[in-house]
Design a protein around this motif. Structure first.
Motif, mmCIF file in Angstrom:
data_model
loop_
_atom_site.group_PDB
_atom_site.id
_atom_site.type_symbol
_atom_site.label_atom_id
_atom_site.label_comp_id
_atom_site.label_asym_id
_atom_site.label_seq_id
_atom_site.Cartn_x
_atom_site.Cartn_y
_atom_site.Cartn_z
ATOM 1 N N PHE A 162 6.845 12.818 -2.697
ATOM 2 C CA PHE A 162 5.516 12.205 -2.006
ATOM 3 C C PHE A 162 5.812 11.110 -1.050
ATOM 4 O O PHE A 162 5.077 10.779 -0.156
ATOM 5 N N ALA A 163 6.989 10.172 -1.351
ATOM 6 C CA ALA A 163 7.288 9.245 -0.306
ATOM 7 C C ALA A 163 7.675 9.739 1.036
ATOM 8 O O ALA A 163 7.220 9.177 2.187
ATOM 9 N N GLU A 164 8.461 10.983 1.079
ATOM 10 C CA GLU A 164 8.943 11.479 2.227
ATOM 11 C C GLU A 164 7.714 12.257 3.008
ATOM 12 O O GLU A 164 7.567 12.257 4.086
ATOM 13 N N GLN A 165 6.707 12.683 2.270
ATOM 14 C CA GLN A 165 5.388 13.260 2.731
ATOM 15 C C GLN A 165 4.388 12.444 3.130
ATOM 16 O O GLN A 165 3.293 12.857 3.854
ATOM 17 N N LYS A 198 10.453 -9.186 -12.762
ATOM 18 C CA LYS A 198 11.812 -8.597 -13.141
ATOM 19 C C LYS A 198 11.875 -7.270 -12.332
ATOM 20 O O LYS A 198 13.232 -7.284 -11.659
ATOM 21 N N ASN A 199 11.100 -6.420 -12.544
ATOM 22 C CA ASN A 199 11.329 -5.142 -11.803
ATOM 23 C C ASN A 199 11.374 -5.255 -10.271
ATOM 24 O O ASN A 199 12.282 -4.922 -9.592
ATOM 25 N N MET A 231 0.889 -1.115 -0.194
ATOM 26 C CA MET A 231 -0.065 -0.088 0.107
ATOM 27 C C MET A 231 0.848 1.331 0.086
ATOM 28 O O MET A 231 0.352 2.368 -0.488
ATOM 29 N N VAL A 232 1.901 1.232 0.537
ATOM 30 C CA VAL A 232 2.634 2.651 0.659
ATOM 31 C C VAL A 232 3.391 2.808 -1.009
ATOM 32 O O VAL A 232 3.255 3.987 -1.069
ATOM 33 N N TYR A 233 3.675 1.726 -1.633
ATOM 34 C CA TYR A 233 3.952 1.964 -3.020
ATOM 35 C C TYR A 233 2.863 2.380 -3.708
ATOM 36 O O TYR A 233 2.916 3.311 -4.849
ATOM 37 N N ARG A 234 1.683 1.685 -3.587
ATOM 38 C CA ARG A 234 0.585 2.024 -4.363
ATOM 39 C C ARG A 234 0.066 3.597 -4.054
ATOM 40 O O ARG A 234 -0.155 4.313 -4.835
ATOM 41 N N ALA A 235 0.419 4.036 -2.536
ATOM 42 C CA ALA A 235 -0.059 5.397 -2.586
ATOM 43 C C ALA A 235 0.938 6.229 -3.221
ATOM 44 O O ALA A 235 0.221 7.228 -3.665
ATOM 45 N N VAL A 236 2.216 5.930 -3.261
ATOM 46 C CA VAL A 236 3.089 7.039 -3.734
ATOM 47 C C VAL A 236 2.923 7.000 -5.434
ATOM 48 O O VAL A 236 2.726 8.019 -5.958
ATOM 49 N N ALA A 264 2.147 1.603 -11.628
ATOM 50 C CA ALA A 264 2.911 2.965 -11.001
ATOM 51 C C ALA A 264 3.540 2.538 -9.900
ATOM 52 O O ALA A 264 4.651 2.983 -9.473
ATOM 53 N N ALA A 265 2.932 1.683 -8.954
ATOM 54 C CA ALA A 265 3.582 1.273 -7.741
ATOM 55 C C ALA A 265 5.000 0.385 -7.996
ATOM 56 O O ALA A 265 5.857 0.614 -7.329
ATOM 57 N N SER A 266 4.765 -0.538 -9.016
ATOM 58 C CA SER A 266 6.012 -1.212 -9.221
ATOM 59 C C SER A 266 6.973 -0.251 -9.747
ATOM 60 O O SER A 266 8.209 -0.490 -9.175
ATOM 61 N N ALA A 267 6.713 0.806 -10.483
ATOM 62 C CA ALA A 267 7.676 1.613 -11.100
ATOM 63 C C ALA A 267 8.494 2.555 -9.673
ATOM 64 O O ALA A 267 9.718 2.461 -9.525
ATOM 65 N N VAL A 268 7.496 2.951 -8.803
ATOM 66 C CA VAL A 268 8.092 3.768 -7.578
ATOM 67 C C VAL A 268 8.804 2.714 -6.593
ATOM 68 O O VAL A 268 9.986 3.258 -6.151
ATOM 69 N N ALA A 269 8.373 1.631 -6.629
ATOM 70 C CA ALA A 269 9.056 0.666 -5.626
ATOM 71 C C ALA A 269 10.440 0.312 -6.216
ATOM 72 O O ALA A 269 11.145 -0.221 -5.316
ATOM 73 N N ALA A 270 10.820 0.627 -7.254
ATOM 74 C CA ALA A 270 11.973 0.180 -7.990
ATOM 75 C C ALA A 270 12.923 1.409 -7.697
ATOM 76 O O ALA A 270 14.286 1.445 -7.930
#
Ligand code: DC
Length: 221
Positions: free
Chosen positions: A58-61, A177-178, A33-38, A84-90
């Motif tokens: 966004f992650a910091e906030q 992969k990601n 959920m944290v990655y989905r949120a960002v 989007a979650a997978s992209a920011v989680a990387a």
């Protein structure tokens, strides 16, 4: 007691973790959920998913209440939201910024209504290695990409989302992969592995419950 459930996307971690939390009266933290949120913040604000700086901000906030609010958006668990979650989680700095919030929960686990819990079940990649390396029990749940893609495909269909199985399979493979390319995304050395390709959720649930009950006995001694 802290229990972690790692494993690739759509392996059945979420269903299992939620059932276990109920069975053992533990708080539940779905760390995806944290990655989905960002990721959703990036989509809602119209930023490119390659914009590391914006994602870091966004992650910091991010706060717990904001994450819960975003989770009500239909895009939160859509195919786009997952991408989007997978992209920011990387992004290593995004992960770093979200680490403290996830770790704090193990020191002060609470139920959804805010009441105190005696322990927590963590669901998500790297929960047994990076977030809670000292967890009492660690599970690693997996299944073949085809089985996982079919489960996700059915979930999308149930929500009335128009998706193509081939596209979901391609995304599952791309996300693996990601998600696995990063450091810390390998199973913990002391994790107990379950392949759910040929097991029903209730079969896995039963086997996992037995292991937890045995562990509880040793913790009580
Ligand atoms: O479990 P999920 O599908 O909600 O996870 C969303 C994304 O976040 C997925 O690409 C995996 C990633 N993730 C992660 O990198 N680390 C976690 N602890 C949880 C999820």
């Amino acid at each position: 007691m802290i229990i972690t459930i790692d494993g690739p996307a759509a392996a059945g971690k979420g269903t299992l973790a939620a059932s276990l939390a109920k069975e053992f009266n533990l708080a539940y933290f779905d760390t995806g959920m944290v990655y989905r949120a960002v990721g959703l913040e990036m989509l809602l604000n119209g930023y490119e998913l390659t914009d590391n700086e914006k994602a870091e901000k966004f992650a910091e906030q991010l706060t717990f209440p904001r994450m819960m609010e975003l989770s009500k958006n239909p895009e939160f668990r859509s195919l786009n939201g997952s991408r989007a979650a997978s992209a920011v989680a990387a992004m290593p700095k995004v992960r770093q910024a979200l680490l403290e919030m996830q770790q704090n929960f193990s020191h002060n686990p609470v139920f959804a209504d805010g009441s105190k819990a005696d322990g927590a079940i963590y669901d998500g990649r790297d929960t047994g290695t990076v977030i809670c390396p000292h967890a009492d029990i660690k599970f690693f749940i997996t299944a073949s990409p085809e089985v996982r893609a079919m489960r996700r495909f059915k979930e999308y269909q149930e929500k009335g989302q128009d998706v193509d199985y081939k596209e979901v399979l391609e995304q599952t493979i791309a996300r693996d992969k990601n998600d696995f390319a990063r450091a810390g995304s390998q199973p913990a050395a002391d994790a107990i592995h379950f392949d759910t390709s040929d097991l029903s959720i209730s079969e896995v649930f039963e086997q996992v419950c037995k292991i937890i009950v045995e562990k509880q006995k040793t913790l009580e001694k």
